[in-house]
Design a protein around this motif. Structure first.
Motif, PDB file in Angstrom:
ATOM      1  N   VAL A  45     -25.646   8.047   1.072  1.00 49.79           N
ATOM      2  CA  VAL A  45     -26.539   8.199  -0.089  1.00 49.79           C
ATOM      3  C   VAL A  45     -25.800   8.998  -1.155  1.00 49.79           C
ATOM      4  O   VAL A  45     -25.339  10.118  -0.889  1.00 49.79           O
ATOM      5  N   LEU A  46     -25.680   8.422  -2.332  1.00 48.49           N
ATOM      6  CA  LEU A  46     -25.015   9.093  -3.450  1.00 48.49           C
ATOM      7  C   LEU A  46     -26.062   9.402  -4.509  1.00 48.49           C
ATOM      8  O   LEU A  46     -26.661   8.478  -5.074  1.00 48.49           O
ATOM      9  N   LEU A  47     -26.282  10.675  -4.754  1.00 47.65           N
ATOM     10  CA  LEU A  47     -27.258  11.073  -5.777  1.00 47.65           C
ATOM     11  C   LEU A  47     -26.507  11.540  -7.016  1.00 47.65           C
ATOM     12  O   LEU A  47     -25.667  12.445  -6.932  1.00 47.65           O
ATOM     13  N   THR A  48     -26.793  10.928  -8.156  1.00 44.29           N
ATOM     14  CA  THR A  48     -26.101  11.347  -9.379  1.00 44.29           C
ATOM     15  C   THR A  48     -26.660  12.665  -9.899  1.00 44.29           C
ATOM     16  O   THR A  48     -25.929  13.477 -10.448  1.00 44.29           O
ATOM     17  N   HIS A  49     -27.966  12.870  -9.734  1.00 44.38           N
ATOM     18  CA  HIS A  49     -28.607  14.142 -10.077  1.00 44.38           C
ATOM     19  C   HIS A  49     -30.013  14.134  -9.505  1.00 44.38           C
ATOM     20  O   HIS A  49     -30.448  13.123  -8.945  1.00 44.38           O
ATOM     21  N   LEU A  50     -30.713  15.231  -9.649  1.00 43.27           N
ATOM     22  CA  LEU A  50     -31.959  15.381  -8.913  1.00 43.27           C
ATOM     23  C   LEU A  50     -33.209  15.307  -9.791  1.00 43.27           C
ATOM     24  O   LEU A  50     -34.273  15.787  -9.402  1.00 43.27           O
ATOM     25  N   PRO A  72     -25.027  16.678  -6.550  1.00 41.97           N
ATOM     26  CA  PRO A  72     -24.483  17.847  -7.247  1.00 41.97           C
ATOM     27  C   PRO A  72     -24.910  19.177  -6.642  1.00 41.97           C
ATOM     28  O   PRO A  72     -25.951  19.286  -5.997  1.00 41.97           O
ATOM     29  N   ASP A  73     -24.087  20.165  -6.883  1.00 40.60           N
ATOM     30  CA  ASP A  73     -24.411  21.560  -6.593  1.00 40.60           C
ATOM     31  C   ASP A  73     -25.605  21.962  -7.480  1.00 40.60           C
ATOM     32  O   ASP A  73     -25.952  21.241  -8.420  1.00 40.60           O
ATOM     33  N   GLY A  74     -26.196  23.103  -7.185  1.00 42.17           N
ATOM     34  CA  GLY A  74     -27.376  23.517  -7.940  1.00 42.17           C
ATOM     35  C   GLY A  74     -27.043  24.410  -9.129  1.00 42.17           C
ATOM     36  O   GLY A  74     -25.954  24.990  -9.208  1.00 42.17           O
ATOM     37  N   ALA A  75     -28.005  24.534 -10.047  1.00 42.55           N
ATOM     38  CA  ALA A  75     -27.914  25.466 -11.176  1.00 42.55           C
ATOM     39  C   ALA A  75     -29.281  25.541 -11.838  1.00 42.55           C
ATOM     40  O   ALA A  75     -29.995  24.531 -11.910  1.00 42.55           O
ATOM     41  N   THR A 125     -27.926  20.003  -3.696  1.00 44.30           N
ATOM     42  CA  THR A 125     -28.424  18.821  -2.981  1.00 44.30           C
ATOM     43  C   THR A 125     -28.751  19.133  -1.523  1.00 44.30           C
ATOM     44  O   THR A 125     -29.746  18.627  -0.981  1.00 44.30           O
ATOM     45  N   SER A 126     -27.943  19.982  -0.871  1.00 46.69           N
ATOM     46  CA  SER A 126     -28.215  20.297   0.540  1.00 46.69           C
ATOM     47  C   SER A 126     -29.572  20.992   0.676  1.00 46.69           C
ATOM     48  O   SER A 126     -30.330  20.726   1.621  1.00 46.69           O
ATOM     49  N   ARG A 127     -29.905  21.860  -0.271  1.00 44.99           N
ATOM     50  CA  ARG A 127     -31.214  22.524  -0.211  1.00 44.99           C
ATOM     51  C   ARG A 127     -32.334  21.522  -0.513  1.00 44.99           C
ATOM     52  O   ARG A 127     -33.396  21.549   0.117  1.00 44.99           O
ATOM     53  N   PHE A 128     -32.077  20.649  -1.458  1.00 44.79           N
ATOM     54  CA  PHE A 128     -33.053  19.618  -1.824  1.00 44.79           C
ATOM     55  C   PHE A 128     -33.421  18.772  -0.597  1.00 44.79           C
ATOM     56  O   PHE A 128     -34.599  18.566  -0.295  1.00 44.79           O
ATOM     57  N   VAL A 172     -24.947  16.916   4.443  1.00 45.78           N
ATOM     58  CA  VAL A 172     -25.072  16.900   2.982  1.00 45.78           C
ATOM     59  C   VAL A 172     -23.923  17.691   2.364  1.00 45.78           C
ATOM     60  O   VAL A 172     -23.617  18.802   2.803  1.00 45.78           O
ATOM     61  N   ARG A 173     -23.311  17.082   1.365  1.00 48.30           N
ATOM     62  CA  ARG A 173     -22.219  17.761   0.682  1.00 48.30           C
ATOM     63  C   ARG A 173     -22.577  17.976  -0.782  1.00 48.30           C
ATOM     64  O   ARG A 173     -22.924  17.038  -1.502  1.00 48.30           O
ATOM     65  N   ASP A 174     -22.478  19.238  -1.198  1.00 45.41           N
ATOM     66  CA  ASP A 174     -22.757  19.596  -2.593  1.00 45.41           C
ATOM     67  C   ASP A 174     -21.473  19.463  -3.408  1.00 45.41           C
ATOM     68  O   ASP A 174     -20.436  20.024  -3.030  1.00 45.41           O
ATOM     69  N   LEU A 175     -21.548  18.742  -4.500  1.00 43.96           N
ATOM     70  CA  LEU A 175     -20.351  18.438  -5.288  1.00 43.96           C
ATOM     71  C   LEU A 175     -20.241  19.358  -6.507  1.00 43.96           C
ATOM     72  O   LEU A 175     -21.256  19.733  -7.111  1.00 43.96           O
ATOM     73  N   ALA A 176     -19.003  19.668  -6.843  1.00 45.71           N
ATOM     74  CA  ALA A 176     -18.741  20.577  -7.966  1.00 45.71           C
ATOM     75  C   ALA A 176     -19.319  20.012  -9.261  1.00 45.71           C
ATOM     76  O   ALA A 176     -19.275  18.793  -9.490  1.00 45.71           O
ATOM     77  N   ILE A 177     -19.852  20.887 -10.096  1.00 40.43           N
ATOM     78  CA  ILE A 177     -20.539  20.407 -11.301  1.00 40.43           C
ATOM     79  C   ILE A 177     -19.899  20.878 -12.610  1.00 40.43           C
ATOM     80  O   ILE A 177     -20.329  20.492 -13.685  1.00 40.43           O
TER      81      ILE A 177
END
Ligand SMILES: [Zn+2]
Length: 304
Positions: free
Chosen positions: A83-88, A118-121, A127-130, A155-160
């Motif tokens: 699963v590839l999420l572009t954003h949340l 993506p990582d959070g901000a 994404t892992s928390r989501f 789940v892998r959080d990607l650099a933003i």
């Protein structure tokens, strides 16, 4: 002559299926589940299924309505584990639990998902928390794990940050997925590039024009670029939307600069759909390749 033709037809029909030439399956195909955006007007929110070697394997975003389209198309989810999420934003992730539910109820055995996003901000969780908030032990849908197939989530959080390097996140049996950070107002976002047997498709996700250098780098020489086209050229859309989305003229410039072979516009809104000719003209000012507008349930072979 008629008899001969009838005989030929009969021979073909009577041939065992194993002796008939099977139609060649494209290396990569994209099924558009949702070609719409956040407003409800009859299109599902942004979502795509990528078929690898003829079999659905990858879900890109899970906007509201994806669940319905999966059922309408009778898609086999048995091998969709990536699963590839572009954003949340909700219009890209609202049907994620519904997808997990559909997968668990229509295929057998344990499911090991790998989810990237993506990582959070700010207001947006990583994404892992989501995924944990939805499907984890204390998550809203914790029951799901007892409901169908046993599920695990990696789940892998990607650099933003826009200066983060383009990164390879999947590399197995010829299937390669790469990603790069983009920019979508205050919402962390990434774009993805999927390659298989020398065919390449790139998903822009939602992004404003500040991320175009990254997108151009990621999309270099791709066979198909799926670009979310949510606004008209200025001043055709509300000004605040240009901090979130890239207008058609700049989409055309990016498509030209990256050398992509074809362009599919998605994440469409009624005002953009009402101005198709102007949008094509604007993109065509710099990009000479074929341009198409997505619709729900459209199936698009990548390359050849
Ligand atoms: Zn969106």
């Amino acid at each position: 002559m008629k008899t001969l033709m009838a005989l030929a037809v009969a021979v073909v029909v009577l041939l065992p299926s194993c002796l008939r030439a099977a139609p060649a399956k494209p290396a990569l195909e994209v099924v558009v589940l949702g070609s719409g955006g956040p407003r409800p007007f009859g299109r599902a929110g942004s979502s795509f299924i990528v078929l690898v070697g003829g079999r659905p394997r990858i879900l890109v975003d899970a906007g509201p309505g994806a669940f319905l389209r999966i059922g309408e198309l009778d898609l086999d989810l048995g091998k969709v584990d990536t699963v590839l999420l572009t954003h949340l934003h909700i219009d890209h992730s609202g049907d994620l639990p519904a997808f997990f539910n559909a997968r668990a109820l229509t295929s057998e055995g344990p499911v090991a998902y790998r989810v990237f996003g993506p990582d959070g901000a700010g207001l947006f969780p990583k994404t892992s928390r989501f995924v944990n908030l939805l499907m984890g032990e204390d998550g809203a849908f914790a029951y799901q794990k007892t409901f169908g197939a046993p599920e695990t989530f990696t789940v892998r959080d990607l650099a933003i940050s826009l200066d983060s390097a383009r990164t390879k996140i999947v590399d197995e049996d010829g299937l390669v997925v790469e990603e790069i950070a983009t920019h979508h107002g205050d919402c962390p976002s990434v774009a993805y590039r999927i390659s298989y047997e020398s065919e390449v498709v790139v998903f822009s996700g939602d992004m404003d024009a500040s991320a175009l250098p990254n997108l151009v780098q990621l999309a270099r020489n791709a066979d198909l670029l799926i670009f979310n086209c949510a606004v008209l050229d200025p001043p055709g859309s509300p000004s605040q939307l240009y901090d979130l989305h890239t207008p058609p003229r700049k989409i055309g410039e990016a498509a030209h600069e990256s050398g992509v072979k074809s362009l599919l516009l998605s994440h469409l809104a009624p005002d953009v759909l009402g101005q198709k000719t102007a949008v094509r003209k604007s993109i065509g000012a710099s990009y000479g390749g074929p341009v198409a507008f997505a619709s729900d349930k459209m199936r698009v072979p990548v390359g050849k």
